[in-house]
Motif scaffolding. Structure first.
Motif, PDB file in Angstrom:
ATOM      1  N   PHE A 205     115.320  94.979 124.074  1.00  0.00           N
ATOM      2  CA  PHE A 205     114.883  93.578 123.975  1.00  0.00           C
ATOM      3  C   PHE A 205     114.279  93.260 122.614  1.00  0.00           C
ATOM      4  CE2 PHE A 205     111.290  90.567 124.725  1.00  0.00           C
ATOM      5  CZ  PHE A 205     112.034  89.459 125.091  1.00  0.00           C
ATOM      6  N   TRP A 206     113.468  94.185 122.090  1.00  0.00           N
ATOM      7  CA  TRP A 206     112.695  93.922 120.871  1.00  0.00           C
ATOM      8  C   TRP A 206     113.502  94.083 119.595  1.00  0.00           C
ATOM      9  CZ3 TRP A 206     108.369  91.707 122.429  1.00  0.00           C
ATOM     10  CH2 TRP A 206     107.900  92.025 123.710  1.00  0.00           C
TER      11      TRP A 206
ATOM     12  N   GLU B  75     103.790  94.425 107.267  1.00  0.00           N
ATOM     13  CA  GLU B  75     103.856  92.966 107.322  1.00  0.00           C
ATOM     14  C   GLU B  75     104.534  92.593 108.624  1.00  0.00           C
ATOM     15  OE1 GLU B  75     106.344  90.949 104.405  1.00  0.00           O
ATOM     16  OE2 GLU B  75     105.419  89.015 104.861  1.00  0.00           O
ATOM     17  N   CYS B  76     103.939  91.662 109.343  1.00  0.00           N
ATOM     18  CA  CYS B  76     104.570  91.170 110.563  1.00  0.00           C
ATOM     19  C   CYS B  76     105.842  90.418 110.176  1.00  0.00           C
ATOM     20  CB  CYS B  76     103.614  90.240 111.303  1.00  0.00           C
ATOM     21  SG  CYS B  76     104.342  89.514 112.778  1.00  0.00           S
TER      22      CYS B  76
ATOM     23  N   MET C  14     106.922  95.451 113.288  1.00  0.00           N
ATOM     24  CA  MET C  14     107.345  95.710 114.678  1.00  0.00           C
ATOM     25  C   MET C  14     107.927  97.104 114.857  1.00  0.00           C
ATOM     26  SD  MET C  14     110.122  94.020 113.113  1.00  0.00           S
ATOM     27  CE  MET C  14     110.934  95.383 112.303  1.00  0.00           C
ATOM     28  N   ALA C  15     108.385  97.727 113.757  1.00  0.00           N
ATOM     29  CA  ALA C  15     108.949  99.082 113.848  1.00  0.00           C
ATOM     30  C   ALA C  15     107.860 100.142 113.950  1.00  0.00           C
ATOM     31  CB  ALA C  15     109.833  99.362 112.634  1.00  0.00           C
ATOM     32  N   SER C  16     106.668  99.803 113.498  1.00  0.00           N
ATOM     33  CA  SER C  16     105.561 100.760 113.485  1.00  0.00           C
ATOM     34  C   SER C  16     104.848 100.734 114.834  1.00  0.00           C
ATOM     35  CB  SER C  16     104.603 100.427 112.337  1.00  0.00           C
ATOM     36  OG  SER C  16     105.240 100.656 111.091  1.00  0.00           O
TER      37      SER C  16
ATOM     38  N   ARG D  95     111.108 100.152 119.977  1.00  0.00           N
ATOM     39  CA  ARG D  95     112.009  99.819 118.880  1.00  0.00           C
ATOM     40  C   ARG D  95     112.710 101.096 118.461  1.00  0.00           C
ATOM     41  NH1 ARG D  95     113.356  95.037 115.793  1.00  0.00           N
ATOM     42  NH2 ARG D  95     113.695  96.542 114.127  1.00  0.00           N
ATOM     43  N   SER D  96     113.905 100.991 117.910  1.00  0.00           N
ATOM     44  CA  SER D  96     114.576 102.200 117.431  1.00  0.00           C
ATOM     45  C   SER D  96     114.744 102.183 115.918  1.00  0.00           C
ATOM     46  CB  SER D  96     115.939 102.365 118.089  1.00  0.00           C
ATOM     47  OG  SER D  96     116.875 101.494 117.505  1.00  0.00           O
ATOM     48  N   LEU D  97     114.919 103.375 115.370  1.00  0.00           N
ATOM     49  CA  LEU D  97     115.267 103.568 113.964  1.00  0.00           C
ATOM     50  C   LEU D  97     116.590 104.320 113.920  1.00  0.00           C
ATOM     51  CD1 LEU D  97     111.861 105.119 112.767  1.00  0.00           C
ATOM     52  CD2 LEU D  97     112.591 102.732 112.512  1.00  0.00           C
TER      53      LEU D  97
END
Lengths: 358, 358
Positions: free
Chosen positions: A220-221, A88-89, A201-203, A160-162
């Motif tokens: 930034f993201w 989901e966005c 956005m994480a994918s 993006r980071s996890l």
């Protein structure tokens, strides 16, 4: 979930929210258990990079014992998993905000569940050997462009980071197939991340770099875009958007649908919650009382759950407001209005679908 | 036009482009000869005024022999006409502009053809007696709000004018029924103008005042908004948007639709031109050659014309671009790109619908 398949007759094509870069919405009234690839919403920040599988490599570096450069064939040789996962966005539902929000005005169709096949990120990280003290894992895509980042203006890649703990979980994998076929260019060919339970956005799509870091990443993201105001002791801090919030969405009736009065009508939709399961969906057709809907099929972690509700439509013609709300295993229920601290992300308040009883 | 009705199975509900004020798009893939009222696109500039038929009056003033104040019952007692008339928003197609345009990003569904019933404006003007030297007829709605008009900042009503000659034509009427029923609040209850052949902004909703003027009217909604750069001897002047431009639109296939290879496929759509009739629709599926489509049914002035084309889909899978273009009785054909002098209005260049042959 076969009860729902009969609904699939209605297909209207993707809705353009932005032509270039391509931002296309799934017409949610066409809901089926698995979203077909050609109807799956498309979210891009920059032009779609053209990458051949032959030339593609994945670099794994940073806080690792052994830097890796994997080819597409290397990846395909590793043990794979296949699972339906919802994406989901983080801005899904934004068209429901009043006054009109900035950004892409997604209504309810920036969400889908596809069956993804890929290699657990943990397998690749274990191969590289994560060093002690590692904190974050940055996922970087090949897509790039200019952004208004005061800290590093100019051309940047999407990344993006996890947290390491999330990166090691089984619902996080490097996918190369969607619904049984190679990824299409708009969905990240040749390889994308799939991060079950987190907003889309994480994918990261068109994934080319995985970098393990010893300090929290503040790109930034996740520090400006896709970030919300988290309050700790009243002090708001911009914090990365991560886990998908509990939500039920109505596919049928569609907005402004003409519903015959005096007959039963099957209200139908999907519900989900990021790292939890949905335990209850309720429907209201009078703005006051809520009745429990039937959850269809079985609960599948990180996928949506379809549901249905028989509405005994009154004889009285006129406008009606149909609402749905979900509750998850953690006891979270949808709020009645949007919390402005979330900015224009994580929009899960229960809103009404207005229909006409005729 | 019964050949087309079989397509109507696909209905996806209105697409939200803005929640408040309500700006809702018809999913054009659901095209049928007459657009149902509940699926007709909704364009509003301000909150929808709540008007009862009992309290409503229409004032006719300005350059007239006899000022009139008509009640709803007065209007219903006058001889009426009923005709299908197409309304297209002047910004329909805006989502196809690159880079992303400001304003509401309509794709192809800010257009519809409904059957309207009402009293010719000419009958009312004749009753009032238009004075010699009259030039324009201003139509004013009850809807109002703040606009950024340097000439008259503050709260204004929505209003547009017609040259007297257009105002007297039979395709201009004061409608009180849509598809055989009273207008709904979002479509202008109790009475709206219908101006056949012109973009939708001329068909003022919630109409309460008709004012005849001796000088050309230069209101905000025709000198700043809904105005384009007209060049005369190279000098560009902001000029009111008026007549609908020739256009063909594809309903099927829908964007990203999966089209089976090696079989015939019925490409289907509608075409129209403001004050002219469509004489030809052509379809291209290879980006090079154009083939003539079949015009369905009969030509009806000021309504759209449905058309179909049998595409013998190649066996070769992959992405295809389907295009359509129309030509009208005046010999106008759709351009290949948007003329920036038109700003973000009158968008009728022929663009492609991308589909996947599977």
């Amino acid at each position: 979930m076969s009860e729902a398949v009969s609904i699939s007759a209605s297909r209207s094509g993707l809705i353009i929210r932005e032509k270039e870069p391509a931002n296309l919405e799934f017409p949610f009234a066409s809901l089926t258990p698995v979203t077909p690839t050609n109807e799956f919403f498309v979210r891009t920040h920059f032009p779609i990079p053209a990458i051949s599988a032959k030339d593609w490599t994945l670099t794994v570096d940073g806080e690792v014992e052994q830097e890796l450069v994997l080819t597409y064939d290397d990846l395909l040789r590793l043990p794979s998993v296949t699972a339906p996962v919802l994406l989901e966005c983080a801005g899904n539902g934004r068209a429901q905000l009043v006054p009109k929000a900035k950004g892409l005005l997604w209504d309810t169709g920036a969400v889908g569940t596809a069956e993804w096949t890929g290699v657990p990120l943990s397998a690749v990280l274990e191969k590289a050997g994560v060093k002690k003290g590692a904190v974050d894992v940055i996922l970087q895509g090949a897509d790039k462009g200019e952004v208004d980042d005061p800290k590093s203006p100019g051309v940047v890649h999407f990344e993006r980071s996890l947290p390491l703990a999330k990166a090691m979980r089984p619902e996080v994998f490097l996918a190369y197939k969607m619904n049984g076929k190679d990824l299409t260019p708009d969905h990240g060919f040749p390889v994308r991340a799939i991060v079950g339970g987190w907003y889309g956005m994480a994918s990261v799509k068109w994934l080319t770099h995985v970098t393990v870091t010893a300090a929290p990443f503040e790109g930034f993201w996740q520090s400006l875009e896709y970030a919300y105001w988290k309050r700790e002791r009243e002090r708001p801090t911009l914090t990365a958007v991560t886990e998908v919030q509990v939500k039920a969405q109505i596919a049928r009736p569609a907005l402004s649908e003409a519903v015959p009065g005096g007959k039963p009508y099957r209200v139908f939709g999907a519900a989900w919650s990021g790292e939890s399961d949905v335990v209850r969906v309720e429907v209201s057709t009078d703005g006051k009382t809520w009745s429990e809907a039937t959850l269809l099929g079985e609960s599948v972690p990180f996928a949506w759950r379809l549901w249905a509700f028989q509405w005994n439509v009154p004889e009285a013609t006129g406008q009606y407001r149909v609402m749905a709300r979900a509750t998850d295993t953690k006891g979270h229920t949808q709020p009645v209005k949007h919390d402005s601290d979330r900015r224009t992300y994580m929009i899960n308040f229960a809103f009404a679908v207005e229909v006409e009883v005729v």
